[in-house]
Design a protein around this motif. Structure first.
Motif, PDB file in Angstrom:
ATOM      1  N   ALA A 159       0.704  -1.140   0.189  1.00 53.51           N
ATOM      2  CA  ALA A 159      -0.193  -0.098   0.161  1.00 53.51           C
ATOM      3  C   ALA A 159       0.849   1.293  -0.166  1.00 53.51           C
ATOM      4  O   ALA A 159       0.427   2.367   0.039  1.00 53.51           O
ATOM      5  CB  ALA A 159      -0.871   0.062   1.400  1.00 53.51           C
ATOM      6  N   VAL A 160       2.176   1.112   0.041  1.00 54.26           N
ATOM      7  CA  VAL A 160       3.061   2.539   0.142  1.00 54.26           C
ATOM      8  C   VAL A 160       3.805   2.535  -0.995  1.00 54.26           C
ATOM      9  O   VAL A 160       4.778   1.386  -1.024  1.00 54.26           O
ATOM     10  CB  VAL A 160       3.986   2.309   1.383  1.00 54.26           C
ATOM     11  CG1 VAL A 160       4.752   3.608   1.638  1.00 54.26           C
ATOM     12  CG2 VAL A 160       3.134   1.931   2.525  1.00 54.26           C
ATOM     13  N   PRO A 161       3.599   3.282  -1.925  1.00 54.14           N
ATOM     14  CA  PRO A 161       4.521   3.251  -3.287  1.00 54.14           C
ATOM     15  C   PRO A 161       5.767   4.259  -3.009  1.00 54.14           C
ATOM     16  O   PRO A 161       6.625   4.053  -3.535  1.00 54.14           O
ATOM     17  CB  PRO A 161       3.672   4.081  -4.304  1.00 54.14           C
ATOM     18  CG  PRO A 161       2.660   5.024  -3.462  1.00 54.14           C
ATOM     19  CD  PRO A 161       2.488   3.964  -2.104  1.00 54.14           C
ATOM     20  N   VAL A 162       5.570   5.103  -2.083  1.00 55.86           N
ATOM     21  CA  VAL A 162       6.853   6.041  -2.003  1.00 55.86           C
ATOM     22  C   VAL A 162       6.778   6.406  -0.481  1.00 55.86           C
ATOM     23  O   VAL A 162       5.972   6.541   0.204  1.00 55.86           O
ATOM     24  CB  VAL A 162       6.620   7.429  -2.617  1.00 55.86           C
ATOM     25  CG1 VAL A 162       7.773   8.289  -2.233  1.00 55.86           C
ATOM     26  CG2 VAL A 162       6.525   7.046  -4.165  1.00 55.86           C
ATOM     27  N   VAL A 163       8.227   6.409   0.093  1.00 53.65           N
ATOM     28  CA  VAL A 163       8.280   6.827   1.545  1.00 53.65           C
ATOM     29  C   VAL A 163       9.362   8.032   1.347  1.00 53.65           C
ATOM     30  O   VAL A 163      10.468   7.930   0.978  1.00 53.65           O
ATOM     31  CB  VAL A 163       9.187   5.837   2.250  1.00 53.65           C
ATOM     32  CG1 VAL A 163       9.287   6.383   3.770  1.00 53.65           C
ATOM     33  CG2 VAL A 163       8.127   4.409   2.274  1.00 53.65           C
ATOM     34  N   ALA A 164       8.746   9.093   1.710  1.00 55.30           N
ATOM     35  CA  ALA A 164       9.515  10.455   1.535  1.00 55.30           C
ATOM     36  C   ALA A 164       9.946  11.087   2.760  1.00 55.30           C
ATOM     37  O   ALA A 164       9.326  10.918   3.651  1.00 55.30           O
ATOM     38  CB  ALA A 164       8.546  11.296   0.768  1.00 55.30           C
TER      39      ALA A 164
END
Length: 507
Positions: free
Chosen positions: A108-113
Motif C-alpha cells: 500500500a506504500v508506493p513512496v516513503v519520502a
C-alpha cells in the motif's frame, strides 16, 4: 557612449501561478493518492539518503500518502505513530531500519519520502556556496553574516520598501536625471541587492541573501530601461570612494557592463575601479552574458568592461541545476568567457550561482512586468526569477562581505586570493570559463582567519568540496598559454600547479 546592463536574463518560463511567498529549495516528492495492487517483492521508493540515515540509528519522520482511513490502517499495521495529518497523507515516525524496511515492503506504500527540513528561498544557493556554514561558524570559529560591512550597489536603484530590504539601505543617491530616491523602475538593482544582503522572516518563512547582516548603499545609474552612461557609473564609484568611511563601504557591486572598446589603461571606467580598489574597496563585477551566440556558437573574449579591470573580482555564472550539490554544477552557456579583448587578461576570476535565481522584485518595474519573467507574490512581497552573471556577482559581493567581517584587515587583493584559492573547480570548464572555480564561502571565511594549509576540506550538501588551490592575476604572459586550447579552455591541465596559477599559502 551608451552604457548597457548586459547581465539580467529573465527566465523564459511563463508566469508562475504559485500562490505563496515561501521560497523552498527542496523538491517535494509527489505522492500518489491511491495505493498500487499488492505484489510479491514490493519495495517502495525511498528518498535519497533515507535508508542510510535510519541505518545510522536516526529516528525519522517520513511522509506517506493515502486517505485518513488508509493512514490509520497503515499505522496500526506497522505500529507507527502519526505525527501530522496532511490532506494527501501523513507524517509517521520511523524509529529504526527494521521499521523502515517493513513500511517500504507494504504494497500500500508506493513512496516513503523523508520529511526533510524546508528552508526559505536562497537555501539552495546559500547551501551550494557554504554560506549557511559561515553564518553558523566554521571549524569552531564564530559565525559571520556581514554585520558592519557596507555593500554599494551601483545599478538601477533599490526598492527600499521591499520586505527583504527594509531598514537595510542606509543611503540612496540617484545619478539619473529625474530619478526618485528609493525607487527602482527597472528592477535589476533590487534583485541584486536581495541576493547580496536581503533578509526577512515572515509567517511563511525566511528569505536571506548571502550576507544578511550587511547594509546597503544604493547608487542609481541605470534608467527604467536598464540603460545609463559610463560617466554616471564613474561618478557613482567616485562617490562610494569619497563616502566609504561615512557608510562603512567595503564592497562595490557592479552587475553591469559595456563592450571592451579600449585597453584597460585607456578605459576611464576601469581606471575608476582600479582607484576604488587602491582605496581599499573590494570591487565585484559581472563577467557578462556573451558566452554564446543566438545559434549556440561558443564565444571567447566576451568579458565586458569593467570586468576586465585587473583588480576587480570578475564573476562567471554557474548553473546549479537547482540542487545544492556541486557535482552537477556547470558553467552557464551564456556566461562570458575570457580572455579579455585587447589586453588578453585572464578572466573571470571566480564563478558563483547565477541561473534562475529568485530574489526581491521591484513592483511595477520593467523586469517584473516583462513577458516570461516568473513572478511570485505582490506588493512589498514581490519576488522574481532572473538569470545572469549579475546574479553571480551579487553572490560574490555577499561572500566578500562575510570574508571581510571575518578579517577586516584584508586588502581587496587578499580578499580575491582568499576566494580564489578556496574555490572548487567546475567540471568541464577551464579558467577561461570558471576562473579559479566556484566559490566556497565556508572555506573562504575560515581561510580569512587561519592558514589555508591548516584547514580540512569543507563539506557542502553531503559532498566534499576540494579546493582548487590556485590564484592568478589578470595578466597572463606568453602566447602559448593565452591561445593554447588545452591549457586555457580544457578540463585538465588548466588545474595543474604551474603555468596558469600556483598554490598560494595564506599563512
Amino acid at each position: 557612449m551608451p552604457f548597457l546592463s548586459l547581465s539580467a536574463r529573465p527566465s523564459s518560463v511563463r508566469r508562475s501561478p504559485l500562490r505563496t511567498v515561501v521560497w523552498v529549495s527542496i523538491a517535494f516528492v509527489l505522492l500518489a493518492l491511491s495505493a498500487p495492487a499488492a505484489a510479491d517483492g514490493h519495495k517502495a521508493r525511498l528518498s535519497r539518503g533515507l535508508a542510510e540515515a535510519v541505518g545510522r540509528g536516526e529516528s525519522r519522520g517520513v511522509i506517506v500518502s493515502g486517505t485518513a482511513e488508509q493512514i490509520r490502517d497503515l499505522a496500526a499495521r506497522h505500529g507507527l505513530v502519526v505525527e501530522k495529518t496532511l490532506a494527501t497523507g501523513a507524517v509517521v515516525r520511523v524509529k529504526d531500519a527494521a521499521a523502515l524496511s517493513a513500511l517500504a515492503a507494504d504494497p500500500a506504500v508506493p513512496v516513503v519520502a523523508d520529511d526533510a527540513p524546508v528552508a526559505a528561498h536562497m537555501a539552495t544557493e546559500v547551501v551550494a556556496l557554504g554560506a549557511d556554514q559561515a553564518w553558523q561558524g566554521v571549524l569552531g570559529l564564530p559565525g559571520v553574516n556581514g554585520k558592519g560591512i557596507g555593500i554599494a550597489v551601483i545599478d538601477s536603484g533599490i526598492a527600499a520598501s521591499h520586505e527583504a530590504l527594509r531598514r537595510r539601505v542606509v543611503a540612496s543617491v540617484d545619478f539619473v536625471a529625474g530619478g526618485r530616491r528609493g525607487a527602482d523602475p527597472y528592477g535589476h538593482g533590487t534583485h541584486v541587492a536581495g541576493i547580496a544582503a536581503g533578509d526577512v522572516t515572515t509567517g511563511q518563512g525566511r528569505f536571506a541573501g548571502v550576507a544578511p547582516g550587511a547594509h546597503l548603499v544604493s547608487l542609481r545609474v541605470l534608467d527604467a530601461q536598464g540603460r545609463g552612461t559610463t560617466s554616471d557609473v564613474i561618478a557613482a564609484i567616485e562617490w562610494a570612494v569619497a563616502n566609504r568611511a561615512a557608510y562603512g563601504i567595503r564592497v562595490i557591486n557592479l552587475s553591469l557592463g559595456k563592450p571592451v572598446l579600449e585597453s584597460w589603461v585607456d578605459d576611464p571606467l576601469v581606471q575608476a575601479v582600479e582607484a576604488a580598489s587602491r582605496a581599499g574597496i573590494v570591487v565585484v563585477t559581472s563577467a557578462g552574458n556573451l558566452g554564446t551566440l543566438p545559434d549556440g556558437t561558443r564565444v571567447r573574449d566576451g568579458i565586458t568592461s569593467p570586468g576586465n579591470a585587473p583588480s576587480a573580482i570578475t564573476v562567471g555564472a554557474v548553473d546549479t541545476q537547482g540542487t545544492p550539490q556541486r557535482s552537477d554544477d556547470r558553467i552557464a552557456d551564456w556566461s562570458s568567457r575570457g580572455l579579455t579583448a585587447i589586453d588578453g587578461f585572464m578572466k573571470p576570476d571566480v564563478s558563483a550561482p547565477g541561473r534562475r535565481i529568485v530574489s526581491a522584485g521591484s513592483v511595477g518595474s520593467a523586469l517584473v512586468g516583462k513577458a516570461g519573467a516568473v513572478v511570485v507574490g505582490q506588493g512589498a512581497a514581490t519576488y522574481v526569477r532572473l538569470s545572469g552573471t549579475s546574479m553571480a556577482a551579487a553572490m560574490v559581493s555577499g561572500a566578500a562581505a562575510l570574508v571581510l567581517e571575518a578579517n577586516p584587515k584584508l586588502t581587496p587583493a587578499q580578499v580575491k586570493v582568499v576566494l580564489q584559492v578556496t574555490s572548487q573547480r567546475v567540471a568541464e570548464a577551464g579558467v577561461a570559463a570558471a576562473g579559479a572555480g566556484e566559490i566556497d564561502v565556508a572555506a573562504a571565511v575560515a581561510a580569512a582567519r587561519r592558514r589555508l594549509q591548516d584547514l580540512p576540506p569543507t563539506t557542502i550538501a553531503g559532498e566534499t568540496a576540494t579546493r582548487s588551490g590556485i590564484a592568478f592575476t589578470a595578466k597572463v604572459d606568453g602566447d602559448t598559454l593565452v591561445w593554447g586550447d588545452t591549457l586555457v579552455w580544457g578540463d585538465t591541465l588548466v588545474w595543474g600547479h604551474a603555468r596558469v596559477g600556483r598554490h598560494v599559502g595564506l599563512g
